[in-house]
Design an enzyme around this catalytic site. Structure first.
Site, short mmCIF file in Angstrom:
data_model
loop_
_atom_site.label_atom_id
_atom_site.label_comp_id
_atom_site.label_asym_id
_atom_site.label_seq_id
_atom_site.Cartn_x
_atom_site.Cartn_y
_atom_site.Cartn_z
N GLU A 212 0.81 -1.22 0.00
CA GLU A 212 0.00 0.00 0.00
C GLU A 212 0.85 1.27 0.00
OE1 GLU A 212 -2.93 -0.36 3.07
OE2 GLU A 212 -3.69 -2.25 2.25
N LYS A 346 -16.02 -1.12 2.76
CA LYS A 346 -15.31 -1.63 1.59
C LYS A 346 -16.36 -2.19 0.64
CE LYS A 346 -11.07 -3.14 3.96
NZ LYS A 346 -10.44 -4.31 4.61
#
Length: 437
Positions: A212, A346
């Site tokens: 990430e 999400k």
């Protein structure tokens, strides 16, 4: 406006794994969405369909999900002539074609791709930006719009990195900024200071980044990681303006009812594993010592007792991810048990846009905050940037200020802020209640 074509193909995510891209064609043009995927996935998530054929893509192919879009969803969708501006009708059609509770017949990755592409097409049909259409769908207030605080994942541990560090994400949140643009500058400056401090202390390879975009040095403990971040904030000259968020992803190191902070060592000493209350004590000591404002997944996904016990005295935002997996039933239980006070949203955990919006609305109704989130396997798709503005959640996590699949979302937010001008405010210290601003 009629949809003349729905088409899916397999493309690649930021890890080089296949994922589903969907194109939906109307008179207004071709509208495209790409589905992300996670590394630490909750057991209660909607099913991401993978082919499992080890001779191709090591079993991670998505040819079956793509085939489901092209052979099952596409003809039914075009024939149904559904009004794409009515997202609920779009998603109800998709869910009826699947017919399972966890989307295992067609795959959440097939359904979500179509669901998001339809929203993009609908925004174009209405001649409004995607965030405005998403605000309409969720009945969100739009005066003002709210730009989120970016929780930037600058240091990686857990399943996202090597090293012994158990906790998965250490995030910086520039709450003291006056605008999203300033928040990004502050975040970028802290990130670069962190990188050079990391190389100085741990050697040049420690500046390499994880999935990430955060650095992943060989760090042993949470304190060591937090000291490094606090030093970077000071070195950048932003002390007081930057807070810290943690994502512990503790389901990953939960074994036999205990928490093993040395879980990456195959010979870890079981006598040192912690009980829920012992781990809670560790979190309390970190909150006392560091400017922490948010802790995600402090306990395992079914350790309800530990969650509820800790929440009573935490004093910071407690974010449920693996606990709730954006699932309305799990969210209702978490609200009832007073286990947390924020939802990690999400879209691919639940697998459709309507259900994602409902999850956010249920959370807001209970006085919870909502943090919109990327996945570790991301793409250049920027849907969640518009979603966080449309839902007015006031907080987003989408990785470090590095790697294009992370910056795609952050750059889209810069554009949205510029476009809205004085019609938008930056959530800042009010990130937990962005929807109330």
């Amino acid at each position: 406006m009629a949809v003349s074509k729905v088409y899916a193909r397999s493309v690649y995510d930021s890890r080089g794994n296949p994922t589903v891209e969907v194109e939906l064609t109307t008179e207004k043009g071709v509208f495209r969405s790409i589905v992300p995927s996670g590394a630490s996935t909750g057991i209660h998530e909607a099913l991401e369909m993978r082919d499992g054929d080890k001779s191709k893509w090591l079993g991670k192919g998505v040819e079956n999900a793509v085939k489901n879009v092209n052979d099952v969803i596409a003809p039914a969708f075009v024939k149904a002539n559904v009004d794409i501006k009515d997202q609920k009708a779009v998603d109800d059609l998709l869910l009826s074609l699947d017919g399972t509770a966890n989307k295992s017949k067609l795959g959440a990755n097939a359904i979500l791709g179509v669901s998001m592409a339809a929203a993009r097409a609908a925004a174009a049909e209405k001649n409004v930006p995607l965030y405005q259409h998403l605000a309409d769908l969720s009945d969100s207030k739009t005066s003002p719009f709210v730009l989120p605080v970016p929780f930037l994942n600058v240091l990686n541990g857990g399943s996202h990195a090597g090293g012994a560090l158990a906790l998965q994400e250490f995030m910086i949140a520039p709450t003291g900024a006056k605008s999203f643009r300033e928040a990004m500058r502050i975040g970028s400056e802290v990130y670069h200071n962190l990188k050079s401090l990391t190389k100085k202390r741990y050697g040049s390879s420690a500046g390499n980044v994880g999935d990430e975009g955060g650095v992943a040095p060989d760090i042993q403990t949470a304190e060591e990681a937090l000291d490094l971040i606090v030093d970077a904030i000071k070195a950048a000259g932003h002390e007081g303006k930057v807070k810290i968020g943690l994502d512990c992803a503790s389901s990953e190191f939960f074994k036999d009812g205990k928490y093993d902070l040395d879980f990456k060592n195959p010979n870890s000493d079981a006598s040192k594993w912690l009980s829920g209350p012992q781990l809670a004590d560790l979190y309390h000591s970190l909150v006392k010592k560091y400017p922490i404002v948010s802790i995600e997944d402090p306990f395992a996904e079914d350790d309800w007792e530990a969650w509820s016990h800790f929440f009573k005295t935490a004093g910071v935002q407690i974010v449920a991810d693996d606990l709730t997996v954006t699932n309305p039933k799990r969210i209702a239980t978490a609200i009832e048990k007073k286990a947390a006070d924020a939802l990690l949203l999400k879209v691919n955990q639940i697998g459709s846009l309507s259900e994602s919006i409902k999850a956010a609305q249920d959370s807001f109704a209970a006085g919870w905050g909502v943090m919109v989130s990327h996945r570790s396997g991301e793409t250049e798709d920027t849907f969640i940037a518009d979603l966080v503005v449309g839902l007015r959640t006031g907080q987003i996590k989408t990785g470090a200020p590095a790697r294009s699949e992370r910056l795609a979302k952050l750059n889209q937010l810069l554009r949205i802020e510029e476009e809205l001008g004085d019609k938008a405010v930056y959530a800042g210290d009010n990130f937990h209640h962005g929807f109330k601003l």
